[in-house]
Structure formats: C-alpha cells, structure tokens
Scaffold this active site. Structure first.
Site, PDB file in Angstrom:
ATOM      1  N   HIS A  18       0.836  -1.202   0.000  1.00 40.29           N
ATOM      2  CA  HIS A  18       0.000   0.000   0.000  1.00 40.29           C
ATOM      3  C   HIS A  18       0.873   1.256   0.000  1.00 40.29           C
ATOM      4  O   HIS A  18       0.688   2.159  -0.826  1.00 40.29           O
ATOM      5  CB  HIS A  18      -0.909  -0.002   1.235  1.00 40.29           C
ATOM      6  CG  HIS A  18      -1.840   1.165   1.303  1.00 40.29           C
ATOM      7  ND1 HIS A  18      -3.121   1.125   0.793  1.00 40.29           N
ATOM      8  CD2 HIS A  18      -1.681   2.415   1.816  1.00 40.29           C
ATOM      9  CE1 HIS A  18      -3.700   2.297   0.978  1.00 40.29           C
ATOM     10  NE2 HIS A  18      -2.852   3.104   1.602  1.00 40.29           N
ATOM     11  N   GLU A  19       1.830   1.297   0.910  1.00 42.88           N
ATOM     12  CA  GLU A  19       2.697   2.479   1.000  1.00 42.88           C
ATOM     13  C   GLU A  19       3.640   2.566  -0.190  1.00 42.88           C
ATOM     14  O   GLU A  19       4.020   3.666  -0.603  1.00 42.88           O
ATOM     15  CB  GLU A  19       3.494   2.451   2.311  1.00 42.88           C
ATOM     16  CG  GLU A  19       2.636   2.423   3.570  1.00 42.88           C
ATOM     17  CD  GLU A  19       1.620   3.554   3.634  1.00 42.88           C
ATOM     18  OE1 GLU A  19       1.850   4.615   3.018  1.00 42.88           O
ATOM     19  OE2 GLU A  19       0.575   3.379   4.282  1.00 42.88           O
ATOM     20  N   HIS A  22       1.939   4.605  -2.867  1.00 40.82           N
ATOM     21  CA  HIS A  22       2.071   6.041  -2.595  1.00 40.82           C
ATOM     22  C   HIS A  22       3.480   6.518  -2.938  1.00 40.82           C
ATOM     23  O   HIS A  22       3.671   7.558  -3.577  1.00 40.82           O
ATOM     24  CB  HIS A  22       1.803   6.321  -1.112  1.00 40.82           C
ATOM     25  CG  HIS A  22       0.377   6.131  -0.691  1.00 40.82           C
ATOM     26  ND1 HIS A  22      -0.688   6.599  -1.420  1.00 40.82           N
ATOM     27  CD2 HIS A  22      -0.156   5.530   0.407  1.00 40.82           C
ATOM     28  CE1 HIS A  22      -1.820   6.297  -0.797  1.00 40.82           C
ATOM     29  NE2 HIS A  22      -1.523   5.645   0.316  1.00 40.82           N
TER      30      HIS A  22
END
Length: 417
Positions: A18-19, A22
């Site tokens: 997920h990170e 980003h």
C-alpha cells in the site's frame, strides 16, 4: 508462534505494498518523500537512503509515506536567527545549523535578516563582522537542529505544488497496489495449486458426507439438479448452498450413463448465515494462462463480494458487531493458517482487497476522503482551504479511532469471554 509469524508477514506485506504505491507515484511526480514507514509509534529501525528515511516502527497497525509539504514540515528562518552555514565550492549553502554551536573549518555564522528556503533559495544576513551578505542555498541543503537533519524541500518538490491529477494519483496508488498485490497472490496460487475447473465435475467425495452416503463418486459429472440444467461448478455449488436441509434430485453422467442420486445438503452455519454443503471437491488443472486469468477474475469477484457486504452494512442488513479489527483478523489468520499455505495465500489476497476498498471509501482521513477533496478542487478550480480540510480529516481520525476501539472491544468479547 506460527500464527504470529503469519500475521506479521501478511499484514506487513499489505501495508508495504500500500505504502509502496504512494511512494512510487509520489517519486514519479517529483515529490520529495521524507519517510517511508512500516508500522506506527516509536521507531525501532531506521535507514536513510538518498532523501528518504526508511523506518520500521513498533506498532504493526499500518504505515505511512511522509511527503514534503504535505504535513506542515516547512522550516522558516526568521529574522534574528543565528545560523551556521557550510558552503560548497560554488559558495552555496549545503548545510545550515540552527541555534547551536558547531565547529567546522568552513563554517560561516550569520544572523538572519531574510531567507527563502522554498522558492528563491537564499539566505541573507549579517556575518560576524557585521557585513550584510547573501548566499545561495543548494536545492539539496540540509537543515540541522538539535542533531536532527532535514533536507529542504524546494516548492517544486512539495506535494501541494503538483497538479490535482498528480496528487490524486499519488494517493490513489496506495489502494491500487493492494489490488495488484491480491492479483499477484491469486495468480501465484493458481500456478502453485492449480486452477479450479469450470465444469461440474466431481474430483473427490468426502467420507461420510451427504454426497458419499448418496453414492456419488469421483468422476461423476452433474448435469441437472431438480430438473434444472447444471452447466458449471458455480451453478452446482450455488444450488447446493441455497438449499440446506432440502432433498435435491441430482442427475449425474457416470461413464456415459445417467444416474439419479437423492442428496440432502447438510446445514452449515457461520456469521454470514447458513448454507448447504454435500462434501465434494472441485478438480484443479495446471495452466499458466488460466492461472493469470484466475488471478484477475478472483480479484474482481472478491471486490464485488466485499462491496456487496458494505452495502448491506450501510442498509442495516449486516450488523456492525460482525466487523473485525486487528484482534479478529489475528484470530481468523490463526484458523486459516491451520489449513495450509494455499488457504493462507487466499486469505492474504482477500485482506489486501479489503484494505484497498476500505481506503477508497470517501471518509475523512482515508485515501478516499482525500480524493474527494481533490475532486472538489478540480470542480471548483481552486483548492479547499487547507485548515478546513485538515480539521475535517482530524475529526475523521478521531471517529475512526473510536470505531477501532469499539470493533476491537467486540473482538475481545467474542474471542476471550
């Protein structure tokens, strides 16, 4: 111990991907990423590479990517500050020490008169001989305060200087990567275990199951149930699940001969309700292309399923008491881990999709909430006041924390009392 390891690996992987979404799209947009963190709370490990600090933190409850300009991290040099400046060969400030004594052969001390560390990149002030001097600041200059170093972020490297599209993509990429992770895991599952066959062919029959008691054997092909044609395994399983405790008339093709079997599905109950089960296994086949297709279709099917459950939650058909937090996920992981690596992989993919969907909900403090504000900015032609947006997200964080406490308390009562 096995459950702890499985939980850490699964949850850590979900947060990491997920990170990573980003991070990669922020870097692609030219945004400076100050920190890439897995976990929350106190730092237990940290390593700086380039302009980013990579950390592992104590509480395995999430993570974050800290982008320049997105968290009010700008440092202003006010008039009257005493700073120490180290210059490079081009007479540019490459390191700026704030309010501390430093010994260095090439250091210059100034009392700041004016400074701009974001746009024009300069420091102007009075040196030790009371002369007004001005130095250009390097784009990669480091600010040092109380031993802590922070690279300056020119305005073009800050989150809020980018276009709405670039900012939205940097935020959307987190949930997107959770869906990509789920697809990778499910495709790998198809390669390793095999892809379920679409036809209603019986691969195996569990001993003492309703199917075994009725005389069903491996290799049987179900052609109809209660007179309704059955063309796929999904139709077969759907009919069985929808008729717990009901007598069903099966017609199966056995070596070219039609055989009639009367089977009464056993009733199975869980948190989602009750369903029928007759104790048969689906055949699997090894096919790399079908494994990739399986990864994509299964990701889609799980996505639709979770969205449908969310819809039931909103309409009151699904109780909030059925929601699970970290404790519930841990206990579910413990149960799944007992049934082998393949079930654990499937569980990890389901959790990854769930995390992606939850983050896309248009709620304050979540990625979806931020995307909603970007949408408003695109419609209005100007951003929403940052203080007002920050207050909305703050309230959202508080409400999410309250919800987390309630869900965790429900988990504790459910599993330990």
């Amino acid at each position: 111990m096995q459950t702890v390891i499985a939980f850490i690996i699964i949850f850590g992987s979900l947060v990491f991907f997920h990170e990573l979404g980003h991070f990669l799209f922020a870097k692609r947009a030219g945004i400076m990423v100050r920190e890439f963190a897995i976990g929350m709370g106190p730092k237990i490990f940290g390593m700086t590479k380039g302009e980013t600090l990579y950390t592992i933190r104590l509480l395995p409850l999430g993570g974050y990517v800290r982008m320049a300009g997105d968290d009010m991290d700008a440092v202003e040099l006010q008039a009257g500050y005493r700073v120490g400046i180290i210059l490079n060969e081009n007479e540019e400030a490459v390191k700026i020490y704030l309010n501390q004594s430093v010994t260095h052969p090439n250091i210059v001390f100034l009392e700041v008169e004016r400074a701009d560390l974001e746009k024009d990149l300069f420091i102007e002030g009075y040196d030790e001989e009371e002369r007004l001097v001005r130095y250009k600041v390097s784009r990669n200059a480091i600010l040092v305060e109380n031993g802590n170093e922070l690279m300056i972020a020119p305005v073009d490297r800050q989150f809020n200087s980018k276009t709405v599209g670039q900012r939205a993509m940097a935020i959307f990429a987190g949930p997107l990567f959770n869906f990509i992770l789920a697809f990778i895991v499910l495709a790998a599952l198809g390669l390793m275990r095999g892809v379920p066959v679409a036809e209603p062919i019986i691969d195996d029959v569990m001993p003492n199951s309703p199917a075994a008691q009725a005389g069903m054997i491996p290799g049987d092909i179900v052609t109809s149930i209660n007179g309704q044609p059955i063309d796929s395994w999904n139709e077969l399983s759907g009919t069985v699940q929808q008729n717990p405790g009901e007598d069903l008339s099966f017609i199966v093709d056995r070596d070219g001969q039609n055989v009639v079997l009367m089977i009464t599905p056993a009733t199975v109950k869980d948190e989602a309700g009750e369903y029928g089960q007759i104790g048969i296994l689906r055949p699997l086949e090894q096919n790399p292309i079908k494994a990739v297709v399986f990864g994509a279709t299964q990701t889609w099917d799980y996505t639709v399923l979770i969205i449908e459950l969310l819809g039931k939650l909103v309409t009151g058909q699904f109780s909030i008491d059925a929601l699970s937090g970290p404790v519930g996920i841990y206990k579910a992981t413990e149960t799944v881990a007992q049934h082998g690596i393949f079930n654990l992989m499937n569980w990890a993919a389901l959790l990854s999709i769930n995390l992606g969907i939850m983050n896309l909900l248009p709620l304050p403090a979540l990625d979806g909430g931020r995307l909603l504000f970007f949408g408003l900015e695109a419609l209005r032609g100007k951003p929403v006041d940052r203080q007002k947006e920050g207050m909305v997200h703050f309230v959202g964080i508080v409400l999410l924390m309250v919800l987390m406490v309630v869900v965790t308390w429900n988990d504790i009562q459910r599993f330990f009392f």
